[in-house]
Design a protein around this motif. Structure first.
Motif, PDB file in Angstrom:
ATOM      1  N   ILE A 177       0.848  -1.199   0.000  1.00 39.92           N
ATOM      2  CA  ILE A 177       0.000   0.000   0.000  1.00 39.92           C
ATOM      3  C   ILE A 177       0.881   1.245   0.000  1.00 39.92           C
ATOM      4  O   ILE A 177       0.656   2.185  -0.774  1.00 39.92           O
ATOM      5  N   LEU A 178       1.905   1.261   0.846  1.00 38.03           N
ATOM      6  CA  LEU A 178       2.817   2.404   0.887  1.00 38.03           C
ATOM      7  C   LEU A 178       3.566   2.565  -0.435  1.00 38.03           C
ATOM      8  O   LEU A 178       3.818   3.685  -0.885  1.00 38.03           O
ATOM      9  N   ASP A 179       3.900   1.467  -1.070  1.00 35.52           N
ATOM     10  CA  ASP A 179       4.656   1.542  -2.321  1.00 35.52           C
ATOM     11  C   ASP A 179       3.808   2.036  -3.484  1.00 35.52           C
ATOM     12  O   ASP A 179       4.317   2.657  -4.415  1.00 35.52           O
TER      13      ASP A 179
ATOM     14  N   PHE B 110       6.257  10.800  -0.718  1.00 38.10           N
ATOM     15  CA  PHE B 110       7.099   9.970   0.152  1.00 38.10           C
ATOM     16  C   PHE B 110       7.552   8.738  -0.609  1.00 38.10           C
ATOM     17  O   PHE B 110       7.034   8.406  -1.672  1.00 38.10           O
ATOM     18  N   VAL B 111       8.522   8.064  -0.030  1.00 37.07           N
ATOM     19  CA  VAL B 111       8.967   6.786  -0.575  1.00 37.07           C
ATOM     20  C   VAL B 111       9.302   5.867   0.590  1.00 37.07           C
ATOM     21  O   VAL B 111       9.758   6.326   1.647  1.00 37.07           O
ATOM     22  N   ARG B 112       9.035   4.578   0.418  1.00 34.63           N
ATOM     23  CA  ARG B 112       9.424   3.584   1.420  1.00 34.63           C
ATOM     24  C   ARG B 112      10.641   2.828   0.939  1.00 34.63           C
ATOM     25  O   ARG B 112      10.742   2.438  -0.224  1.00 34.63           O
ATOM     26  N   TYR B 113      11.580   2.604   1.852  1.00 33.68           N
ATOM     27  CA  TYR B 113      12.700   1.710   1.572  1.00 33.68           C
ATOM     28  C   TYR B 113      12.910   0.874   2.822  1.00 33.68           C
ATOM     29  O   TYR B 113      13.137   1.425   3.911  1.00 33.68           O
ATOM     30  N   GLU B 114      12.820  -0.461   2.660  1.00 29.58           N
ATOM     31  CA  GLU B 114      12.875  -1.376   3.785  1.00 29.58           C
ATOM     32  C   GLU B 114      11.845  -0.944   4.829  1.00 29.58           C
ATOM     33  O   GLU B 114      10.681  -0.730   4.490  1.00 29.58           O
ATOM     34  N   ASN B 115      12.244  -0.770   6.083  1.00 26.35           N
ATOM     35  CA  ASN B 115      11.252  -0.478   7.115  1.00 26.35           C
ATOM     36  C   ASN B 115      11.230   1.001   7.497  1.00 26.35           C
ATOM     37  O   ASN B 115      10.936   1.344   8.646  1.00 26.35           O
ATOM     38  N   LYS B 116      11.492   1.864   6.530  1.00 29.30           N
ATOM     39  CA  LYS B 116      11.447   3.300   6.797  1.00 29.30           C
ATOM     40  C   LYS B 116      10.680   4.022   5.692  1.00 29.30           C
ATOM     41  O   LYS B 116      10.705   3.612   4.528  1.00 29.30           O
TER      42      LYS B 116
END
Length: 214
Positions: free
Chosen positions: A26-28, A50-56
């Motif tokens: 969902i975040l991606d 925003f962007v997600r990478y791993e758990n951040k």
């Protein structure tokens, strides 16, 4: 481990999910989030890419932004994301709904000062907004990077909520001769349109129709 109380929805708790396999996609897919916090005893909610990478989860902003100044202090924030998939049309207005996928997370911001990570985040974010565009663009200048603040948020306290399927009509309403069902909603990237300076410049491969993801 059971989710913390503030992550459990007060209604339709069965639609809640706490696993990364649900939360991360969902975040991606989402391009924007809303960051809510309290400043000077007043609530603020700011939409931002925003962007997600791993758990951040990472955001960026101007070094002169009051919003960024506050977040880099590490104040508590609530970050929300919603993807709308369909309008759910029931036989009564009371039973109308929507199909959606959403994420709510609680975190504290951490300013990123490490040059390599900061540059990586800006590349990840750029390629998320316009896929495969970073290497095509004019490289960022050092002073542009210095004018930009990058903030990271851990995705440790997060929950997703998902609704799918058809209307949940009341039993007495089901025989009524009233149409019910769903109206799908999609966010679509249309064909690129050049500005006046790009009329004669060939469209790059990463912007070709069909290359841009929805």
């Amino acid at each position: 481990m059971a989710p913390q109380p503030h992550l459990i929805p007060s209604r339709s708790a069965k639609r809640a999910h706490y696993d990364k396999e649900t939360i991360y996609p969902i975040l991606d897919e989402a391009l924007f989030c809303t960051i809510s916090y309290v400043f000077d005893n007043k609530p603020f909610s700011i939409p931002t890419a925003f962007v997600r990478y791993e758990n951040k989860l990472y955001i960026h902003g101007s070094v002169g932004s009051h919003f960024i100044w506050e977040l880099e202090k590490g104040v508590p924030v609530c970050i929300s994301v919603t993807l709308l998939d369909a309008l759910v049309v029931a036989k009564s207005a009371f039973s109308h709904s929507v199909n959606y996928r959403s994420v709510v997370l609680f975190s504290n911001g951490v300013k990123i000062d490490e040059a390599k990570l900061k540059a990586d985040v800006l590349e990840w974010l750029t390629n998320k907004i316009v896929p495969d565009s970073w290497d095509y663009l004019r490289p960022m200048k050092d002073n542009e990077v210095k004018k930009t603040t990058v903030i990271a948020f851990d995705i440790d306290e997060a929950s997703a909520k998902v609704r799918t399927g058809m209307p949940n009509d009341e039993e007495e309403d089901k025989p009524l001769p009233i149409w019910s069902g769903i109206i799908p909603i999609e966010t679509i990237r249309r064909d690129p349109q050049p500005d006046l300076l790009s009329q004669e410049i060939p469209l790059p491969k990463h912007l070709m129709p069909g290359k841009l993801i929805s």
